[in-house]
Design an enzyme around this catalytic site. Structure first.
Site, PDB file in Angstrom:
ATOM      1  N   GLU A 160       0.988  -1.253  -0.221  1.00 32.17           N
ATOM      2  CA  GLU A 160      -0.020   0.023  -0.092  1.00 32.17           C
ATOM      3  C   GLU A 160       0.777   1.176   0.126  1.00 32.17           C
ATOM      4  O   GLU A 160       0.686   2.458  -0.833  1.00 32.17           O
ATOM      5  CB  GLU A 160      -0.831  -0.150   1.011  1.00 32.17           C
ATOM      6  CG  GLU A 160      -2.007   0.946   1.387  1.00 32.17           C
ATOM      7  CD  GLU A 160      -1.549   2.443   1.945  1.00 32.17           C
ATOM      8  OE1 GLU A 160      -2.446   3.223   2.137  1.00 32.17           O
ATOM      9  OE2 GLU A 160      -0.404   2.240   2.550  1.00 32.17           O
ATOM     10  N   GLU A 161       1.927   1.122   0.776  1.00 31.87           N
ATOM     11  CA  GLU A 161       2.712   2.268   0.854  1.00 31.87           C
ATOM     12  C   GLU A 161       3.692   2.787  -0.397  1.00 31.87           C
ATOM     13  O   GLU A 161       4.250   3.716  -0.435  1.00 31.87           O
ATOM     14  CB  GLU A 161       3.815   2.321   2.115  1.00 31.87           C
ATOM     15  CG  GLU A 161       3.200   1.893   3.334  1.00 31.87           C
ATOM     16  CD  GLU A 161       2.453   3.437   4.040  1.00 31.87           C
ATOM     17  OE1 GLU A 161       2.341   4.271   3.245  1.00 31.87           O
ATOM     18  OE2 GLU A 161       1.881   3.388   5.028  1.00 31.87           O
TER      19      GLU A 161
END
Length: 471
Positions: A160-161
């Site tokens: 996600e990051e």
């Protein structure tokens, strides 16, 4: 959570106890997800990070160890799980997908969170909290004995990051027919911020019903909320882009809490919701357990209730009905009155779903009521109140009224009875009643049901799928 967002201004309690209608003890309408167990999961994420270079970043050993540990917990609980691998610029990452192998596979309710941290720290609030809360909810559901109407699925996203890569990979690799089966996606990203707010996603009109259910849940717990336009900055974005209803919660990142927000939620004005956002200090000490406890109970509430939502038809769609929770599938949310009237007790059937309002049926002198406030637009040219009602009775008379339920409208200090049904109106199936409420246009009134029973021989008035509609 991937980008900066600024905002200026083990086992759960079962979802519904089987109690007689009107029992003053009431029914537990939502699970109490264990904050102790959730904190233990966070301790495990911290331990994994500590033993693997201080982080759980995509492509590094701490992330794979986190994914393997989550999968093992879900496997042991009886979920059908998949470790889905995909490539990123930082190396191989993984999604953990877990499905409870019961319920209608054509109607899927999905809940998720991202499992990875940034490279600078262990990511305990961002997003160990969301992952731990979703994990504990999944484990609690498995242990609860619930039988879902719909298929329940959980996703723990990698990378996600790095740009929401895991959730994008997942939806992009689902066949179109499988995408169409997902009725709702719920996302939880940072829910234990040390100086917390209570934000509810408001960036997808298709998810407004779920959004409003989250707000109503927090309101029922005397927790005020604020809407947040997340602008697709967390893992719900991939689902939203396909037109799938999405909703979620968030307790704040590096944005500064205002004085008004501190007055509403406590904490410290002028400081960040999470001063350790994307920093090495986002450790096990970077948590507010009160926020975490409230938020995980909200996750449980949504999973328990949407697991049973009837997606095959039945009640009018939310947009056409001025009442909230009109079919009672969220328990007593949005309704006031006698404790225990709203129930999923199997002693009487619901019209649709599992929940209904069961007034009386006690076989003794009692009075019970149920109501909801509603505003009827001044522009209405027609307005009606409809309900489905089923009446069974032990009274044997064919001519004497002993037990009644009144359909009423309360307008300030004036109460008007629109209709009265009694033991004489008994029926073996539900019957729909429709009443004219145009006289109340331009007013905020309370729709109320008032049940009264004499000293012996029960009469049960079971009401479901109530609607106030206008044109």
């Amino acid at each position: 959570m991937r980008k900066s967002l600024y905002y200026g201004a083990g086992t759960a309690v079962l979802a519904a106890a089987v109690l007689a209608p009107g029992n003053v003890a009431g029914a537990v309408e939502s699970p109490d997800i264990s904050v102790t167990n959730t904190k233990a999961h966070l301790d495990q994420f911290q331990s994994i990070a500590t033993n693997n270079g201080g982080n759980r970043y995509t492509g590094r050993p701490g992330y794979k160890a986190s994914a393997d540990w989550v999968k093992a917990k879900l496997d042991a609980a009886g979920y059908s799980t998949t470790l889905q691998s995909f490539s990123t610029s930082a190396g191989t990452s993984y999604n953990v997908i877990a499905e409870w192998p019961h319920g209608d596979a054509n109607h899927v309710v999905m809940t998720g969170s991202h499992l990875d941290s940034v490279s600078s720290g262990p990511g305990i609030n961002d997003n160990g909290t969301g992952s731990a809360g979703v994990l504990e909810t999944a484990l609690a559901y498995a242990a609860s004995g619930q039988t879902p109407r719909n298929r329940i699925r959980f996703g723990f996203w990698g990378a996600e990051e790095l740009g929401l890569l895991g959730s994008k990979y997942y939806v992009n690799n689902l066949p179109a027919t499988e995408r169409d089966k997902i009725e709702l996606y719920l996302n939880f990203d940072m829910i234990g911020s040390p100086n917390p707010g209570y934000f509810v996603y408001d960036d997808n009109p298709a998810g407004d019903g779920a959004r409003d259910d989250l707000v109503a849940y927090f309101t029922s717990k005397s927790v005020q909320t604020e809407f947040i336009d997340v602008q697709g900055r967390s893992d719900h974005a991939a689902f939203r882009s396909l037109g799938i209803p999405t909703a979620g919660t968030f307790s704040g990142a590096e944005g500064t809490k205002t004085s008004a927000q501190a007055a509403k939620w406590g904490g410290t004005a002028g400081q960040a919701f999470d001063p350790c956002y994307h920093r090495s200090c986002d450790t096990i000490n970077n948590l507010n357990l009160t926020s975490l406890d409230r938020q995980i109970d909200a996750i449980g509430h949504m999973v328990w209730n949407y697991a049973q939502k009837d997606y095959s038809g039945g009640p009018p769609p939310t947009g056409a009905n001025l009442l909230q929770n009109p079919g009672f599938e969220s328990g007593a949310v949005n309704w006031t009155g006698t404790t225990g009237v709203i129930t999923n007790n199997t002693g009487r059937p619901a019209h649709t779903g599992s929940w209904k309002a069961w007034l009386q049926g006690n076989g003794r002198t009692t009075t019970e009521n149920l109501g909801q406030s509603v505003t009827i637009p001044a522009s209405a040219t027609a307005a009606s109140l409809s309900l489905w009602i089923r009446i069974d009775t032990a009274e044997t008379t064919s001519s004497t009224v002993y037990d009644t339920v009144k359909v009423q409208v309360v307008d300030g200090s004036t109460t008007t009875t629109l209709a009265t049904y009694s033991n004489l109106n008994k029926s073996t199936s539900y019957v729909q009643k429709t009443l004219n409420v145009l006289a109340y246009k331009g007013k905020t009134v309370t729709v109320r049901f008032l049940g009264q029973e004499d000293s012996s021989l029960q009469t049960s008035f079971v009401i479901d799928d109530v609607a106030v509609t206008v044109s």
